[in-house]
Scaffold this active site. Structure first.
Site, PDB file in Angstrom:
ATOM      1  CE1 TYR A 123       0.545   0.297   4.494  1.00  0.00           C
ATOM      2  CE2 TYR A 123      -1.649  -0.577   4.780  1.00  0.00           C
ATOM      3  CZ  TYR A 123      -0.463  -0.146   5.314  1.00  0.00           C
ATOM      4  OH  TYR A 123      -0.298  -0.181   6.668  1.00  0.00           O
ATOM      5  CD  GLU A 124      -0.431   5.351   1.663  1.00  0.00           C
ATOM      6  OE1 GLU A 124      -0.294   6.205   0.778  1.00  0.00           O
ATOM      7  OE2 GLU A 124      -1.474   5.205   2.292  1.00  0.00           O
TER       8      GLU A 124
END
Lengths: 566, 566
Positions: A426-427
């Site tokens: 994620y990110e």
């Protein structure tokens, strides 16, 4: 073994390795004295150890779940969240004029790491809010800022970020969510968003969603995207909550780990939202939030690694095996000792990179110096990818140290490994981070990278008199990195991208060696032994990695999809 | 993407790389003609693809569980097991005089890999039985052999191995289970065993436990341990099942993965058992079983890797991203291509090592040549540890290729990663494998290792004319391995053990490069491209690994437990 916050390492690194004194010497952060740092670290350590760490297993055993459209959180999480909010930890780096403490990001980074070690799934909630606060501070109108930021800082409300859609993952520009002007300054937001971390909870009175959507006149791709604040409950100008907005949690994902953190599919059905930043300027605002979050996610990896390390160390110190010499526990076995040493040395390396990244952010904030900003930008993808890779690797070794017990869930070792896995995704996946490093962050022709490498070589040069063997190794690795960087910036993108992941890791290996070398010079025998271990045994990995980089993209792309499917 | 068995790779490796022709030229395995090999691979592929693969998710979603003391298996597992048994796959390498097919272990290895890819948790059941059959063939009395082995081969009964006790894991010699003579040739076995894979099921009429226990006059340590056959139901001389034995499943573990395979705590309370092998000779018999099982577990890792690879490849071919060139799917991205290429190249390398190991076993069986036996013994820990590390690494990359979807359980990618994790732990952790390699397997002064390295150097030498760059790289790596091996065999055990894990991996890297190089010579362009990728990009890892080995144990053991806890 209960979690013990590594406050000594934070103090040591800040004082001796990452140059925090520069930060506290600025006017902007003049309050961050040594006493203040001590007080902050001590308080955050206490909360992390005593309040958050006992919640870690709850998140796994009693996942957040959806009950009649409402998210129910894991037992104790509401109290843990209240402690984080009351401690002032959410807005510790936010501007004092909005209710924040205005403290350096370096301190936030240390505190975030402790909270991550203690209870990663809960810590993700304030991490998201921190990113939202920063985005609003930089891009929101005064009206939005004054309405939302104080409540976000106090923890009464929390924040989320809504980028991803089913057809738009790493390619954010493909998003389809729409925003139509309502004529009253607000917009009607419609669309479906996925992978929304902490999209809802049962302990804050409001949840503030920052949502990327396209205005009617927005062009296709990232340039036509705008950012909107879309609250769950619509506040009046004084912040009193009114009507429920037209948004809902459709479902929660069943994930490999991080069960305490609800990950939602969100539906916006003409929900009222307010523009943040200029029309079609959503990506810039989102990047502010993402850069902060990327450092924060790297730190999640490091925190998980520290937690997993302590857990494994405790087991290795306790577990008797008949044949083990000395204490009779498995820590006497060379292979177990090797694993623990690798874990500790890598956590230290990754932590130094994160703190160095944070110092660069603080110096950029305090001085508005472009060089510091460029260094922060350069270090962010390295911190994110290497920190989370260390989280994954160290927690995997933690499982291995436990032997058969490692695979049994009640031991807790497996949870670290499952929970931290998502941080590499994620990110921006770690592949995306590496591409960011070799493309966007090298648009300066490598200037920021060369400046950093030069600093490392200078320090290595200076260390040759007292620690010739270690200093030579670090200097040589930095020199190889410099040569490969020179080669890299002259290549086409495909050649850069094919070696981006090994390049990022090699860069991190050198940065870690630099931190260990600086540490070795300071006379602490135990730290010298750890530095020696890292530089002699882990640093050599850089050579094989850089060899991969130098091969370019040809042999990668030569493997056609048909070849791969053969 | 449904699983497709890589039968082409098996045929190619057997014909061109691992020297299977030597096996089929022996009298013992003269039936293993090319036609026979084709028929076997085709049939096993069909069963794995059509019957076993659809069960994979069932094992995860509907774990084996205990119901009133009885194990209930996952939906469809009984049918899957029946298909394996009816196909004759359990006893395919067992002696024909006992009902086996007498086929080479090389073929069993290929078939086991396919079954592992398709449904790892179920495949573990016949793998355990295969090990038991081999132990009985080598060590049991004719009475036990004739009573048990035909039923194990037919699959009517299945087998388990019971080594571990709560205080005796890697240190088997610490076990406390007792065996008291009953006076009628049988023994009363009492004790608790843990981590018993497939300790019970609801689809075979009997479960045959091989249990390590100590006779009243057994000395402490491994030399006082004997092996006993302890069936769940006690058969008469004709194999008709009688009385229920005094053993029970106390509980099943809640594991990180492999939920379809019940892992039990077993309680033996004066259960009737029969000696297998001589009194106090249990460890030798157990090692027969373990060596077979270690190859088999390495193959589990490879099978998982293949399954995870195909799963990720299918996703990468389907997943559209706006910015991707060409097909518009993410396989066009250099970093995704790199990951898939690494996965495929490593699976090929690991598979070649496993088949080479199996060929050595077959040649040792057929010729009773000590050189082949030594080679098999040398390769077994490498196959086990590298094969399972590849399983873990490839399945982790499989998650990464899926991006956010990788962390969502319904995608299936995470299951490969969770399931395969235990393979680096059971049948001796990978650390134990590495220690076995640098200690027991080097008791010959490195003779078997040097013979193998010489063969690799000879082949590299011969390849220099046609493929100079690849051949030079492989020759150089083999030479570094030879030098490090010479250094290693001259060291004390602590120095060997501290570098055992990197040494094993470096050895595997060279073996894999050798297989890729042999492959490159054969004129298939796609295989040449994969070989080039492996040799240029993955082989260089050996240098950093060997550098670690050469550091010895000093800096590892210098890090005291106090240092590590600081």
């Amino acid at each position: 073994m209960p979690y013990r916050a590594p406050t000594n390492d934070f103090r040591f690194l800040m004082e001796n390795v990452v140059g925090f004194s520069q930060v506290s010497e600025t006017e902007r952060f003049s309050e961050a004295t040594s006493d203040m740092v001590d007080a902050i670290l001590t308080e955050a350590a206490k909360m992390s150890e005593e309040i958050l760490a006992p919640l870690q297993r709850n998140g796994d055993l009693h996942p957040a779940h959806l009950e009649n459209g409402v998210v129910r959180t894991s037992p104790g999480f509401a109290d843990g969240y209240a402690a984080i909010a009351e401690g002032g930890w959410i807005g510790m780096s936010a501007a004092p004029e909005n209710g924040g403490l205005g403290l350096p990001m370096t301190l936030t980074t240390a505190v975030n790491e402790m909270m991550s070690s203690a209870c990663l799934s809960l810590q993700l909630n304030p991490l998201m809010t921190q990113g939202q606060i920063e985005a609003l501070e930089h891009h929101a109108s005064d009206e939005i800022l004054n309405l939302y930021v104080p409540k976000l800082i106090s923890g009464e409300w929390c924040g989320t970020m809504n980028l991803t859609e089913p057809q738009a993952g790493s390619d954010v520009g493909a998003l389809r969510s729409k925003a139509e002007p309502n004529g009253d300054g607000s917009y009607a937001i419609s669309g479906q968003k996925i992978y929304i971390s902490w999209a809802d909870n049962d302990f804050t009175e409001n949840v503030c969603h920052l949502v990327l959507a396209r205005l009617p006149d927005g062009v296709p791709g990232t340039k036509g995207i705008s950012l909107f604040m879309v609250p769950k409950f619509i506040p009046d100008a004084e912040g009193n909550l009114g009507e429920r907005n037209s948004l809902r949690v459709v479902s929660l994902e069943h994930k490999m780990g991080l069960h305490g953190s609800p990950t939602a599919v969100m539906e916006y059905d003409g929900a009222r939202g307010w523009l943040v930043g200029p029309e079609h300027g959503g990506m810039a605002a989102m990047f502010t939030m993402m850069n902060n979050a990327r450092l924060g996610v790297g730190v999640q990896g490091i925190g998980s690694a520290e937690g997993a390390y302590q857990h494994a160390l405790g087991y290795a110190q306790d577990r008797k095996q008949g044949k083990a010499p000395g204490t009779g526990t498995i820590i006497e076995h060379a292979d177990v000792r090797r694993m623990l040493a690798e874990m500790k040395a890598d956590v230290y390396a990754a932590r130094s990179i994160a703190l160095m990244n944070a110092v660069a952010i603080d110096m950029a904030t305090a001085t508005e110096d472009a060089g510091w900003a460029a260094r922060a930008a350069l270090l962010t993808p390295i911190c994110k990818a290497f920190g989370t890779d260390v989280g994954i690797d160290v927690s995997a070794k933690g499982v291995q140290v436990h032997g058969g017990m490692g695979f049994i869930e009640e031991t807790g070792a497996a949870q670290y490994s499952r929970d931290v896995r998502v941080t590499a995704i994620y990110e921006g996946t770690n592949g995306i981070q590496a591409m960011d490093l070799v493309a966007r962050k090298m648009m300066d022709g490598g200037e920021a990278a060369f400046a950093l490498i030069e600093e490392i070589e200078g320090n290595a040069e200076a260390a040759k008199a007292s620690h010739p063997e270690l200093a030579e190794a670090v200097w040589g690795a930095a020199e190889s990195l410099r040569e490969t960087t020179e080669w890299l910036v002259a290549q086409e993108m495909t050649d850069r991208f094919a070696g981006a992941v090994p390049y990022l890791r090699a860069f991190a290996r050198v940065l870690g060696a630099h931190a260990h070398l600086k540490t070795a010079l300071l006379g602490d025998e135990a730290r010298l032994r750890l530095a020696t271990f890292y530089i002699k045994r882990l640093l050599p990995e850089h050579a094989g990695l850089l060899a991969q980089v130098r091969e370019g993209g040809e042999d990668v792309m030569a493997l056609t999809p048909d070849d791969l499917a053969a």
